[in-house]
Design a protein around this motif. Structure first.
Motif, PDB file in Angstrom:
ATOM      1  N   PRO A  53       0.837  -1.217   0.000  1.00 45.22           N
ATOM      2  CA  PRO A  53       0.000   0.000   0.000  1.00 45.22           C
ATOM      3  C   PRO A  53       0.861   1.252   0.000  1.00 45.22           C
ATOM      4  N   PHE A  54       0.322   2.268  -0.622  1.00 48.59           N
ATOM      5  CA  PHE A  54       1.052   3.528  -0.703  1.00 48.59           C
ATOM      6  C   PHE A  54       0.954   4.264   0.622  1.00 48.59           C
ATOM      7  N   ARG A  55       2.102   4.581   1.175  1.00 51.07           N
ATOM      8  CA  ARG A  55       2.156   5.307   2.447  1.00 51.07           C
ATOM      9  C   ARG A  55       2.865   6.632   2.211  1.00 51.07           C
ATOM     10  N   PRO A  56       2.110   7.704   2.120  1.00 56.86           N
ATOM     11  CA  PRO A  56       2.766   9.008   1.909  1.00 56.86           C
ATOM     12  C   PRO A  56       3.560   9.419   3.140  1.00 56.86           C
ATOM     13  N   GLU A  57       4.667  10.038   2.918  1.00 60.76           N
ATOM     14  CA  GLU A  57       5.510  10.476   4.019  1.00 60.76           C
ATOM     15  C   GLU A  57       4.848  11.647   4.752  1.00 60.76           C
ATOM     16  N   LYS A  58       4.849  11.549   6.070  1.00 65.84           N
ATOM     17  CA  LYS A  58       4.267  12.616   6.875  1.00 65.84           C
ATOM     18  C   LYS A  58       5.219  13.809   6.900  1.00 65.84           C
ATOM     19  N   PRO A  59       4.713  14.989   6.588  1.00 61.86           N
ATOM     20  CA  PRO A  59       5.606  16.159   6.611  1.00 61.86           C
ATOM     21  C   PRO A  59       6.028  16.503   8.037  1.00 61.86           C
ATOM     22  N   THR A  60       7.268  16.869   8.172  1.00 63.52           N
ATOM     23  CA  THR A  60       7.799  17.253   9.484  1.00 63.52           C
ATOM     24  C   THR A  60       7.293  18.650   9.842  1.00 63.52           C
ATOM     25  N   PRO A  61       6.659  18.818  10.990  1.00 64.09           N
ATOM     26  CA  PRO A  61       6.144  20.152  11.346  1.00 64.09           C
ATOM     27  C   PRO A  61       7.284  21.140  11.581  1.00 64.09           C
TER      28      PRO A  61
END
Length: 347
Positions: A312-320
């Protein structure tokens, strides 16, 4: 009778004003689905192709196109992998696979022969009708002038003659089907020319067995899945997985030609976030105890039938990104969600 009644409804006029015109449904009744040919008779620059090739049930579309292109070339033209890749947009890997398909089904034959000066040349013969034996001796012999390892695409084991490394006489040609009779001294029918010295008689060489033309051609391996991005590192890792299978089971020893066919299938598994060890276990688990007649066909079937799904495609979480704050102790700028002391002062 001549009195006009205004309360009578008028007759509706015909849409075609009384003219007879063909109905629209009449034209659509003769239409049918499918292709319609607009053919013109060729008188020059054409090639006759049989339907057994153009509508072959087992050859791929790339192999059929390669066969049509090769049959349209004149005798002596270069048909190496790099030569064809320079002419068409397909890569060398796909062209090599298509040429192997043509060899398996009998549309190409490659044999190696020794010339009069002792060099080994490769003779490539294009067959427009497999199974027919023509005058191969009249075809020009071509050598592999491209230093590409994939140019050595081998023929089927049943069609390739056995070549030995014994020294061959340079002046005595060999025949692939008829045994060579022993040399006997004969009387010259015409006087020898002064500029051509007479060649001495050489002893007869051991005869080769005639090639068996009735053997069925080798069947092609099952198709394997293809990777989305076949970059070199991925293909090299896949080749290492195939090379290590024989360490687990000696019956999984495959040839270089079969390994080149199976490498894209292993690369497709590695693209699905599988480690080489996991692919190795999937290919060697639950093998039959009986002797394996075609281990490459078994591996190709497993690569296609047991192909795992894509992860499954897991988009990278943007670093706050926190705003800049001034430290209350050292007054240095640092990023923090709330004002306060920096990390150095807190420690």
């Amino acid at each position: 009778m001549d009195t006009q009644h205004t309360n009578v409804r008028t007759y509706a006029r015909s849409r075609n004003d009384g003219k007879i015109r063909p109905s629209r449904r009449a034209g659509t009744a003769t239409r049918c689905g499918g292709v319609t040919h607009d053919n013109a008779r060729h008188t020059t620059r054409f090639t006759v192709i049989g339907n057994h090739l153009a509508q072959h049930a087992e050859l791929s579309l790339l192999a059929i196109g390669l066969a049509v292109h090769i049959q349209s070339l004149p005798s002596g033209a270069a048909i190496g992998i790099r030569s064809i890749a320079a002419r068409f947009p397909e890569g060398t890997t796909r062209i090599a696979a298509g040429l192997r398909e043509l060899e398996v089904h009998g549309y190409l034959r490659r044999t190696r022969e020794r010339t009069e000066d002792g060099h080994i040349v490769t003779r490539t013969v294009s067959c427009n009708q497999p199974g027919r034996t023509g005058a191969m001796e009249d075809e020009p012999a071509t050598t592999d002038d491209e230093p590409c390892p994939m140019d050595d695409w081998t023929t089927a084991a049943n069609d390739e003659p056995h070549l030995t490394d014994d020294p061959m006489p340079p002046a005595q040609p060999k025949s692939r089907t008829q045994p060579t009779p022993p040399a006997r001294p004969t009387q010259p029918t015409s006087p020898a020319q002064p500029n051509q010295p007479a060649q001495p008689q050489r002893p007869a060489q051991p005869q080769r067995p005639a090639r068996q033309e009735n053997k069925p051609p080798r069947r092609a391996l099952p198709a394997v899945p293809q990777p989305s991005y076949p970059y070199p590192d991925l293909l090299q890792t896949a080749l290492g997985v195939l090379s290590g299978l024989r360490r687990t089971d000696p019956r999984l020893l495959i040839s270089a030609t079969d390994a080149e066919h199976l490498v894209p299938g292993v690369a497709a598994w590695l693209e699905r976030d599988l480690t080489p060890e996991a692919v190795h276990r999937a290919l060697t688990a639950d093998l039959p105890r009986d002797p394996l007649r075609r281990p490459a066909a078994l591996l190709a079937h497993r690569l296609d039938a047991r192909l795992p799904p894509l992860p499954p495609f897991r988009p990278e979480k943007p670093t706050p990104t926190h705003p800049l704050q001034n430290c209350d102790t050292c007054d240095r700028a640092h990023r923090a969600p709330e004002p306060g002391a920096c990390g150095s002062c807190r420690s």
